[in-house]
Design an enzyme around this catalytic site. Structure first.
Site, PDB file in Angstrom:
ATOM      1  N   ARG A   1     -22.846  13.906  20.226  1.00 46.49           N
ATOM      2  CA  ARG A   1     -22.300  12.966  19.230  1.00 46.49           C
ATOM      3  C   ARG A   1     -21.843  11.667  19.902  1.00 46.49           C
ATOM      4  O   ARG A   1     -21.439  11.672  21.066  1.00 46.49           O
ATOM      5  CB  ARG A   1     -21.166  13.650  18.453  1.00 46.49           C
ATOM      6  CG  ARG A   1     -21.710  14.829  17.647  1.00 46.49           C
ATOM      7  CD  ARG A   1     -20.649  15.526  16.875  1.00 46.49           C
ATOM      8  NE  ARG A   1     -20.103  14.681  15.824  1.00 46.49           N
ATOM      9  CZ  ARG A   1     -19.087  15.031  15.055  1.00 46.49           C
ATOM     10  NH1 ARG A   1     -18.510  16.212  15.230  1.00 46.49           N
ATOM     11  NH2 ARG A   1     -18.652  14.222  14.116  1.00 46.49           N
TER      12      ARG A   1
ATOM     13  N   SER B   1     -13.995   4.835  10.329  1.00 45.14           N
ATOM     14  CA  SER B   1     -13.856   6.164  10.932  1.00 45.14           C
ATOM     15  C   SER B   1     -12.407   6.409  11.315  1.00 45.14           C
ATOM     16  O   SER B   1     -11.829   5.678  12.123  1.00 45.14           O
ATOM     17  CB  SER B   1     -14.738   6.268  12.182  1.00 45.14           C
ATOM     18  OG  SER B   1     -14.265   7.293  13.027  1.00 45.14           O
TER      19      SER B   1
ATOM     20  N   LYS C   1      -7.675  20.558   7.979  1.00 46.03           N
ATOM     21  CA  LYS C   1      -8.137  20.504   9.380  1.00 46.03           C
ATOM     22  C   LYS C   1      -7.639  19.238  10.069  1.00 46.03           C
ATOM     23  O   LYS C   1      -7.087  19.293  11.167  1.00 46.03           O
ATOM     24  CB  LYS C   1      -9.670  20.582   9.400  1.00 46.03           C
ATOM     25  CG  LYS C   1     -10.285  20.570  10.795  1.00 46.03           C
ATOM     26  CD  LYS C   1     -11.625  21.252  10.803  1.00 46.03           C
ATOM     27  CE  LYS C   1     -12.777  20.339  10.414  1.00 46.03           C
ATOM     28  NZ  LYS C   1     -13.096  19.337  11.447  1.00 46.03           N
ATOM     29  N   SER C   2      -7.814  18.093   9.426  1.00 44.44           N
ATOM     30  CA  SER C   2      -7.395  16.827  10.046  1.00 44.44           C
ATOM     31  C   SER C   2      -5.892  16.835  10.328  1.00 44.44           C
ATOM     32  O   SER C   2      -5.438  16.404  11.392  1.00 44.44           O
ATOM     33  CB  SER C   2      -7.695  15.653   9.110  1.00 44.44           C
ATOM     34  OG  SER C   2      -9.076  15.508   8.938  1.00 44.44           O
TER      35      SER C   2
ATOM     36  N   GLN D   1     -11.397   8.821  13.047  1.00 45.55           N
ATOM     37  CA  GLN D   1     -11.324   9.281  14.444  1.00 45.55           C
ATOM     38  C   GLN D   1     -11.247   8.089  15.383  1.00 45.55           C
ATOM     39  O   GLN D   1     -10.468   8.083  16.336  1.00 45.55           O
ATOM     40  CB  GLN D   1     -12.533  10.162  14.763  1.00 45.55           C
ATOM     41  CG  GLN D   1     -12.495  11.471  13.978  1.00 45.55           C
ATOM     42  CD  GLN D   1     -13.671  12.387  14.253  1.00 45.55           C
ATOM     43  OE1 GLN D   1     -14.577  12.028  15.005  1.00 45.55           O
ATOM     44  NE2 GLN D   1     -13.672  13.544  13.641  1.00 45.55           N
TER      45      GLN D   1
ATOM     46  N   ASP E   1     -17.131  14.292   4.268  1.00 51.73           N
ATOM     47  CA  ASP E   1     -17.381  15.692   4.652  1.00 51.73           C
ATOM     48  C   ASP E   1     -17.816  16.547   3.463  1.00 51.73           C
ATOM     49  O   ASP E   1     -18.275  17.675   3.637  1.00 51.73           O
ATOM     50  CB  ASP E   1     -16.128  16.300   5.290  1.00 51.73           C
ATOM     51  CG  ASP E   1     -15.819  15.674   6.642  1.00 51.73           C
ATOM     52  OD1 ASP E   1     -16.699  15.009   7.214  1.00 51.73           O
ATOM     53  OD2 ASP E   1     -14.684  15.846   7.132  1.00 51.73           O
TER      54      ASP E   1
HETATM   55  C1  S3P Z   1     -11.843  13.297  10.689  1.00 51.76           C
HETATM   56  C2  S3P Z   1     -12.494  12.148  10.369  1.00 51.76           C
HETATM   57  C3  S3P Z   1     -13.884  12.097   9.856  1.00 51.76           C
HETATM   58  C4  S3P Z   1     -14.333  13.473   9.368  1.00 51.76           C
HETATM   59  C5  S3P Z   1     -13.968  14.563  10.315  1.00 51.76           C
HETATM   60  C6  S3P Z   1     -12.465  14.618  10.510  1.00 51.76           C
HETATM   61  C7  S3P Z   1     -10.456  13.205  11.199  1.00 51.76           C
HETATM   62  O1  S3P Z   1     -14.736  11.678  10.892  1.00 51.76           O
HETATM   63  O2  S3P Z   1     -15.729  13.463   9.143  1.00 51.76           O
HETATM   64  O3  S3P Z   1     -14.413  15.805   9.829  1.00 51.76           O
HETATM   65  O4  S3P Z   1      -9.747  14.229  11.231  1.00 51.76           O
HETATM   66  O5  S3P Z   1     -10.042  12.103  11.590  1.00 51.76           O
HETATM   67  P1  S3P Z   1     -14.979  10.123  11.214  1.00 51.76           P
HETATM   68  O6  S3P Z   1     -13.676   9.554  11.582  1.00 51.76           O
HETATM   69  O7  S3P Z   1     -15.930  10.084  12.348  1.00 51.76           O
HETATM   70  O8  S3P Z   1     -15.543   9.545   9.959  1.00 51.76           O
END
Ligand code: S3P
Length: 429
Positions: free
Chosen positions: A119, A164, A19-20, A166, A318
């Site tokens: 969120r 994080s 997914k990422s 993200q 996750d």
């Molecule tokens: C993700 C980062 C994680 C993860 C999310 C996907 C990403 O979140 O929990 O499902 O693709 O960068 P955080 O960056 O908030 O930890």
């Protein structure tokens, strides 16, 4: 979805694309020159939200049976959206696209579903504002909907309070539009797909680790162009996690999960399974496009409790719902600490995991930053997923070893990351 206990899960499966990585291929492809051809793209609702947003920003994206082709328009090629950008349930879409949008010469608004709009977005609003971005929470509650106006961005050094990916990726992407170097230090290393993939696209990006601590720093300096790539997305270890758990706890099972991404910043679950006494073998290890892959062979094992804490947490964040399910049937006690981030996922996963484990008869205590689980026998229950895909999938695995029937409410939410989740199961029966 109604499920009951079974034995003997056997076979060879693959899981859908990561997914990422799927999100990032579309995003980076959109702001690269030329086409980006993506194989094994995850057609889950979250990644489709990313495609929808970039189409709204004027990018042509073709979807065929097994390929997604993004016709990139270059770093400065996006066009002003005529509609509000709908990010659905996707935190990754929201936070990463906000970094890109902060560097655009046009206004944009983005909004998602009820869970997404609750969120925390302050974690990106603050550093982006420090860079000179004009980004605000429309309801002034630190959440989406977000409103972004043009701003001139300058490079900063950001000390992130959270590990994080993200947040890190959002700042690095904004850094593509800044007037100098931008860097991010995080308390421990979060998933590094942005760093690995942006480098392949031609970005000037460097990672370093302080020798005397676990802190990790990444820096980026703007480049004139990024270049379209051909990418095969590895299988998602977060999706494989459900079958790893099933293979370990369902009696008389042996499952081979092929082509799974085992990037060390994502593979913490493998270490935990090993610590719990799980019989897991990695076969055919290789590296493609900077990402490590392997086939994972899992056999039924007698699991015991463990402690999960510290810098491993971001590498399995996750997977904690399904790790909690394994702990609930393992011998002894499992302690999960340093995982307060669970509270700000699609649901408060400390609460949703503990409430549902209790409903199944497990002895579990929620804590401020995790939970304490004493393993034993589970009984069937009605599982309240609160539309959280990972809760639905984790408790579907619990159902396979519980006495009596389990009902997963709103199980359709698995579509967010794994639309074929229940079909993959059929392959193992
Ligand atoms: C993700 C980062 C994680 C993860 C999310 C996907 C990403 O979140 O929990 O499902 O693709 O960068 P955080 O960056 O908030 O930890």
């Amino acid at each position: 979805m109604e499920l009951c206990n079974i034995t003997g899960l056997k076979g060879k499966i693959t899981v859908p694309g990561d997914k990422s990585i799927s999100h990032r291929c579309v995003m980076f492809g959109s702001i690269a020159n030329g086409t980006t051809e993506i194989h094994n793209f995850l057609e889950g609702a979250d990644c489709l939200s990313t495609i929808r947003c970039f189409r709204t920003l004027g990018i042509e994206i073709e979807e065929t049976d097994d390929t997604v082709v993004v016709h990139g328009k270059g770093i400065h090629g996006l066009s002003a959206p005529t509609n509000i950008l709908d990010v659905g349930n996707s935190g990754t879409t929201t936070r990463l696209i906000s970094g890109i949008l902060s560097g655009q010469p046009f206004e944009s608004k983005l909004s998602g579903d009820e869970s997404l709009n609750s969120r925390p977005m302050k974690r990106i609003i603050e550093p982006l504002t420090e860079m000179g971005a004009n980004i605000s929470s429309i309801l002034r509650n630190g959440c989406a909907p977000l409103y972004i106006c043009p701003g001139s961005l300058h490079g900063i050094h950001y000390n992130s309070p959270v590990a994080s990916a993200q947040v890190k990726s959002c700042i690095l992407l904004a850094g593509l539009y800044a007037d100098g170097e931008t860097s991010v230090t995080e308390p421990s290393l979060s998933r590094d797909h942005t760093e690995l993939m942006l480098r392949e696209f031609g970005a000037n990006i460097h990672s370093s680790y302080a020798l005397d601590s676990t802190k990790a720093t990444v820096s980026i300096t703007p480049v004139k162009e990024l270049y379209g790539q051909k990418i095969t997305v590895p299988g998602d270890i977060s999706s494989a996690a459900y079958f790893i758990a099933a293979g370990l706890i369902v009696p008389d099972s042996e499952i081979l999960i092929q082509n799974v991404g085992i990037n060390p910043t994502r593979a913490g679950i493998l270490k935990v399974c090993e610590d719990m006494g799980g019989d897991i073998t990695l076969l055919n290890e290789r590296t493609e496009g900077g990402e490590k892959l392997a086939d994972i062979l899992v056999k039924t094992s007698r699991l015991h409790g463990t402690t999960i804490e510290g810098e491993i947490i971001p590498t399995l964040i996750d997977e904690i719902p399904v790790i909690a399910v394994m702990a609930a049937v393992a011998e002894g006690t499992t302690v999960i600490k340093d995982a307060a981030e669970l509270k700000v996922k699609e649901t408060d996963r400390i609460e949703t995991v503990c409430d549902n484990l209790k409903a199944m008869g497990c002895m579990v205590t929620p804590t401020e930053d995790g939970m304490i689980i004493t393993g034993g026998k589970l009984k069937g229950a009605s599982i309240h997923t609160l539309l959280d895909h990972r809760i639905a999938m984790a408790f579907s695995i619990a159902a396979l070893v519980a006495e009596g029937n389990t009902k997963i409410l709103d199980s359709k939410c698995v579509d967010i990351s794994y639309p074929a989740f229940y079909d993959t199961f059929e392959e193992l029966l």
